[in-house]
Design a protein around this motif. Structure first.
Motif, short mmCIF file in Angstrom:
data_model
loop_
_atom_site.label_atom_id
_atom_site.label_comp_id
_atom_site.label_asym_id
_atom_site.label_seq_id
_atom_site.Cartn_x
_atom_site.Cartn_y
_atom_site.Cartn_z
N ASP A 147 6.26 98.20 19.09
CA ASP A 147 7.16 99.58 19.04
C ASP A 147 7.05 100.29 19.76
OD1 ASP A 147 8.33 101.81 18.97
OD2 ASP A 147 8.15 102.29 16.32
N VAL A 148 7.01 100.20 20.68
CA VAL A 148 6.43 101.17 21.78
C VAL A 148 6.36 102.85 22.06
CG1 VAL A 148 6.16 99.20 23.52
CG2 VAL A 148 8.21 101.02 23.77
N ASP A 149 6.97 102.59 21.48
CA ASP A 149 7.32 104.43 20.85
C ASP A 149 6.52 105.25 20.52
OD1 ASP A 149 9.44 104.49 23.11
OD2 ASP A 149 10.75 104.41 21.30
N ILE A 150 5.52 104.12 19.50
CA ILE A 150 4.14 105.36 18.24
C ILE A 150 2.98 105.41 19.30
CG2 ILE A 150 3.13 104.82 16.49
CD1 ILE A 150 5.40 103.69 15.51
N ILE A 151 2.25 104.19 20.55
CA ILE A 151 0.70 103.94 20.17
C ILE A 151 0.91 103.82 21.81
CG2 ILE A 151 -1.69 102.94 20.21
CD1 ILE A 151 -0.80 104.77 17.63
N SER A 152 0.25 104.78 22.53
CA SER A 152 0.36 104.50 24.03
C SER A 152 -1.38 103.51 24.33
CB SER A 152 0.32 106.06 24.94
OG SER A 152 -1.76 106.13 24.62
N ASP A 153 -1.41 103.33 25.54
CA ASP A 153 -2.15 102.48 25.87
C ASP A 153 -3.59 102.89 26.39
OD1 ASP A 153 -0.85 100.24 26.30
OD2 ASP A 153 -0.66 99.70 28.32
#
Length: 175
Positions: A147-153
């Motif tokens: 889920d790319v919308d929860i945690i950023s790089d």
């Protein structure tokens, strides 16, 4: 008198605080066995499952006796539970990693992320951090859904987790 007090205060604060806590050598031994079995090329999955279960039982016994005390101890225990196939054990791994990090063992941050991702994967939900891999129909490794919308790089970096691009490249290189 105030000068003596100030001197003693400065002197006391100048030295590191030494802890009487000692890492559990039995737990370290179990951890080392676990790591060796993970690197093993053995295909005797039944024997591996029995060995892992015995290590988890031994860790539970140490926990019940109050012999798991340091951040490193909790980390070792968490890693052993992380290698289970049981949701209950993965929950334990997450809790133990959280305690380890709370006690100041910084390597536990990655394990907290990995155990969370593994739980999400077991519940058939997208992972958050990008620590879990799977294989596709042809046997090629791939990063499990994220889920790319929860945690950023940037947040991943704070948890000692590689960027999603690095994780995808790692999966591609495992062919």
């Amino acid at each position: 008198m105030n000068k003596i007090f100030a001197f003693l205060l400065i002197l006391t604060c100048s030295f590191p605080v030494f802890s009487n806590e000692k890492n559990n050598t039995e737990l370290a031994r179990l951890f080392n066995e676990d790591q060796e079995s993970q690197r093993s090329q053995s295909n005797d999955w039944d024997a591996l499952d029995r060995e892992e279960a015995a290590r988890r039982d031994a860790v539970l016994a140490l926990l019940k006796k109050g012999e798991v005390e340091t951040g490193l101890d909790y980390f070792h225990a968490a890693v052993i539970f992380q290698h289970s196939e049981s949701v209950e054990d993965i929950r334990r791994a997450h809790a133990l990693a959280t305690i380890s990090e709370t006690l100041g063992y910084s390597r536990a941050k990655w394990l907290m992320a990995a155990s969370w991702d593994r739980l999400m994967m077991y519940f058939e939900q997208p992972q958050w951090y990008g620590t879990q891999f799977t294989t596709d129909e042809s046997g090629d490794w791939k990063l499990y859904e994220v889920d790319v919308d929860i945690i950023s790089d940037e947040q991943r970096a704070k948890w000692n987790v590689p960027s999603l691009e690095e994780s995808k490249n790692r999966a591609a290189s495992r062919h």
